[in-house]
Write a protein that holds these residues in place. Structure first.
Motif, PDB file in Angstrom:
ATOM      1  N   ARG A   1       2.447   6.926  -8.536  1.00 11.63           N
ATOM      2  CA  ARG A   1       4.042   7.027  -8.357  1.00 11.63           C
ATOM      3  C   ARG A   1       4.136   6.046  -6.758  1.00 11.63           C
ATOM      4  O   ARG A   1       4.680   5.669  -7.275  1.00 11.63           O
ATOM      5  N   LEU A   2       3.888   6.438  -6.060  1.00  9.85           N
ATOM      6  CA  LEU A   2       3.533   6.006  -5.137  1.00  9.85           C
ATOM      7  C   LEU A   2       3.928   4.508  -4.376  1.00  9.85           C
ATOM      8  O   LEU A   2       3.894   4.328  -3.677  1.00  9.85           O
TER       9      LEU A   2
ATOM     10  N   CYS B   1      -3.130   7.996   0.707  1.00  4.76           N
ATOM     11  CA  CYS B   1      -2.413   9.596  -0.104  1.00  4.76           C
ATOM     12  C   CYS B   1      -3.478  10.180  -1.590  1.00  4.76           C
ATOM     13  O   CYS B   1      -4.516  10.065  -0.927  1.00  4.76           O
TER      14      CYS B   1
ATOM     15  N   ALA C   1      -1.431  10.920  -6.571  1.00  2.00           N
ATOM     16  CA  ALA C   1      -0.120  10.142  -5.784  1.00  2.00           C
ATOM     17  C   ALA C   1      -0.080   8.728  -6.128  1.00  2.00           C
ATOM     18  O   ALA C   1       0.911   8.203  -6.382  1.00  2.00           O
TER      19      ALA C   1
ATOM     20  N   THR D   1      10.693  -0.082  -0.655  1.00  4.94           N
ATOM     21  CA  THR D   1      11.396   0.542   0.549  1.00  4.94           C
ATOM     22  C   THR D   1      11.563  -0.936   1.388  1.00  4.94           C
ATOM     23  O   THR D   1      10.516  -1.622   1.514  1.00  4.94           O
TER      24      THR D   1
ATOM     25  N   MET E   1       6.981  10.269   2.557  1.00  9.67           N
ATOM     26  CA  MET E   1       7.207  10.186   0.810  1.00  9.67           C
ATOM     27  C   MET E   1       5.867  11.748   0.472  1.00  9.67           C
ATOM     28  O   MET E   1       5.132  11.427   0.735  1.00  9.67           O
TER      29      MET E   1
ATOM     30  N   ALA F   1       7.288   3.221  -5.215  1.00  3.32           N
ATOM     31  CA  ALA F   1       8.378   3.403  -4.060  1.00  3.32           C
ATOM     32  C   ALA F   1       8.071   3.072  -2.952  1.00  3.32           C
ATOM     33  O   ALA F   1       9.047   2.822  -1.974  1.00  3.32           O
ATOM     34  N   LEU F   2       6.936   3.087  -2.567  1.00  4.65           N
ATOM     35  CA  LEU F   2       6.856   2.244  -1.153  1.00  4.65           C
ATOM     36  C   LEU F   2       6.777   0.232  -1.513  1.00  4.65           C
ATOM     37  O   LEU F   2       7.506   0.643  -0.864  1.00  4.65           O
TER      38      LEU F   2
ATOM     39  N   ILE G   1       1.916  11.586   0.337  1.00  5.39           N
ATOM     40  CA  ILE G   1       1.245  10.599   1.758  1.00  5.39           C
ATOM     41  C   ILE G   1       0.405  11.866   2.274  1.00  5.39           C
ATOM     42  O   ILE G   1       0.734  12.937   2.856  1.00  5.39           O
TER      43      ILE G   1
ATOM     44  N   ILE H   1       8.330   6.488   5.114  1.00  6.94           N
ATOM     45  CA  ILE H   1       6.914   6.019   5.029  1.00  6.94           C
ATOM     46  C   ILE H   1       6.368   7.839   4.658  1.00  6.94           C
ATOM     47  O   ILE H   1       5.988   8.222   3.774  1.00  6.94           O
TER      48      ILE H   1
END
Lengths: 98, 98, 98, 98, 98, 98, 98, 98, 98, 98
Positions: G23-24, G16, G20, G31, G69, G27-28, G72, G66
């Motif tokens: 933050r990711l 990524c 990021a 999922t 997002m 979020a991952l 990515i 994914i």
């Protein structure tokens, strides 16, 4: 927090001689510290998930047990540094090394 | 054995935008956990030696402090698993994670 | 400024034959000029930190002592050009070659 | 042996934005410490031969003067560690860093 | 303009078997057309600067003299196409092939 | 031997922005010194065969004419050093640079 | 043999934008189908372990959830084909796709 | 032998911007000459199987239709040269270009 | 339009064992279908230009004649899909496969 | 929906020793599960299209049947995750694994 729960997670990408794949799958699975082992798509022949209590145990698995198996060409180790949980669980937490 | 002596060592290979090299050297040196930082020959712009007490601190250095600096393009982390000493010292020893 | 303090720093990425990792760790640690040696995660088997007084000593370590060890496949040398210190210390300083 | 004769040699492989090749050739040639600069065949756009008195001067050339030129994408530095002479001359000699 | 001054410059990146570095340095330096040869930092074991009068001489150096030396693994040739001079000298000039 | 017959041959591997392929094919074909240009299978978008009288003309084609075309991402130049003929013709001959 | 136990396992290597990463991670982890997600050492920013009932669910996770997002850059999917168990368990078994 | 049966087969490895995967799958499938298109594991986002009557049609598919789609980053074309049949069928046969 | 004029063009990048370069140049030139063969600068030892009437002839040249020569390490084939002509000639034309 | 129609599709990129290409083409075509096999342009020697009923059959084809053939150097497997159909057919559909 309990020492029982502590675990390091590492992902091993293992390349071997083509003719050794069949034999090595079982040998890897029988290695102490190897929690899961798969043949996979892509450029590695195996991905092994190693879960061990500390770095010294990881070194033993990678450099002594696996590297010495006949037919192993290369092992590339990716070690987990931080684990992320779901929002409805606890925040990103230390994965057991302190 | 003492918790005071425990330390994880990681080598960070850092690539940045060409124009940011001058500014980033000092910013990296000022980052907690970064013990040494050098511009080097070869394909990386910087090699930083990180010494931290645990993996959580390593994750904080790499993913929060360094990755967020403007001008950073990529950071590739190589973590020390086992340290080797001279024959006239003690044998290969655990580098402080248990 | 003192000749005693002068030192060149180089990071050696060393790839070896899988079966030679155990034996080479100690041999590298016993090599004059090698200050630290670790097995690491990632694509190199070892990272060695070399600290020597001059380039000629570096050449001796890399091309005569290490390259000749049985089981070494490749050594990739990254030499430190400039060291960066913290803001509350002196500015980016020459690492000892003049 | 004389400090006057001492020189470090480094080969810089420089990749730039395609449209910047014409302008950068002269700018590189005008940089202090750059002894020769060529556009070449292969994956680099330029090879520059840098001859400087010490590592600090090399750092200044690479990270301050060249990296900051508009249109530079990457610079990969290969530093000479040891020079080899012909058999009918003196043996492999230190290239001037002590 | 004089045929005496004409010269082609090529940079050879040479990879060899680890144990052959010591022996090859002198052998390369003794090769006709090789003006300079260094062990260097980075992924090549040697960088050789070849200066020859024409492409046929370059072919002889690379494919007959160097490629045939025992222990050579690969030679990657980067040929200078155009040389750039300083602004206070003449403009970008042809490097001697016509 | 005749200056008329002298020619340098170079193969250019050209990568461009995906949307520029259609437009660049004709532009490359219209460039002085480009004898043939093809879209090809593999990782390059175009292979151009350049035949020019000398290195200076090659530099002009590669670094001034082609590198400056909008949409060009990279050009990798492979220059012919020696041409081989069939056994029933003359032996390996110089390709025209002296 | 039970459809309840069936599961496909895939390892996703995710790169990524540097800024990021923080933050990711969360979020991952949020999922559906992502069982574990870690920042790791090495060239990938994250390794995510995906466990889904079938290939269609894998496609949904990778290409819809994914890949979309923000931040990515690339996702490289390694799918487990065969799992290996220990010798004292059952033989290499099908991992649940039929 | 019949012109009706003649077909060229090419495998296209297509990399696209992460956010474009969903949209491009259908766009690729709708392209004349594209017989099959899949998202796949590994470093490519799509593999498309193209079957066309001649090279000119392949060029049209690759360089005009697919390269121009918004979101396409790279297309790497592997063209089938010879097809192999089973021993109980006919011998290795020409795949339709003459 | 005439079947006589039809020709496929392919560029072969050939890597060989270092000691075999001298011998292979003539052997490649003597191979049916090989129109030109050069040693070149860059990562390939030879570039061969193959011109054949159809794909079956290309397969014979690459997989039977060249791949079987002692000393060949790898052959990477780039096939021309479409040829571009100058604006003052005809438009981009089919290169002879239908 | 019918179990008869279910099929997994995988693309195998196979690299072999140069001298083995001729012999391996037929051997690969004779392997159960291999639907198509081609020599191709580019860096792989063969692309094989495998169509099998489940992952276990894929593992058998790749790791037992093909990896064990003499002369195989590497096999890189790209598995289809989702197939895309034309707009005038049904929407993107599961390729048969549940």
């Amino acid at each position: 927090m309990s020492t029982i729960a502590r675990v390091l997670t590492a992902f091993l990408f293992i390349v071997c001689e083509p003719g050794a794949i069949g034999r090595l799958g079982r040998a890897l699975a029988d290695t102490d510290g190897v929690a899961e082992v798969y043949t996979t798509t892509g450029s590695a022949d195996f991905i092994a998930v190693v879960r061990v209590p500390d770095l010294d145990a990881l070194a033993t698995v990678v450099t002594q047990h696996i590297a010495g198996m006949p037919g192993i060409v290369r092992t590339d180790t990716h070690m987990a540094i931080r684990s992320y949980g779901r929002s409805d669980e606890t925040a990103g937490f230390d994965i057991g090394v302190d």
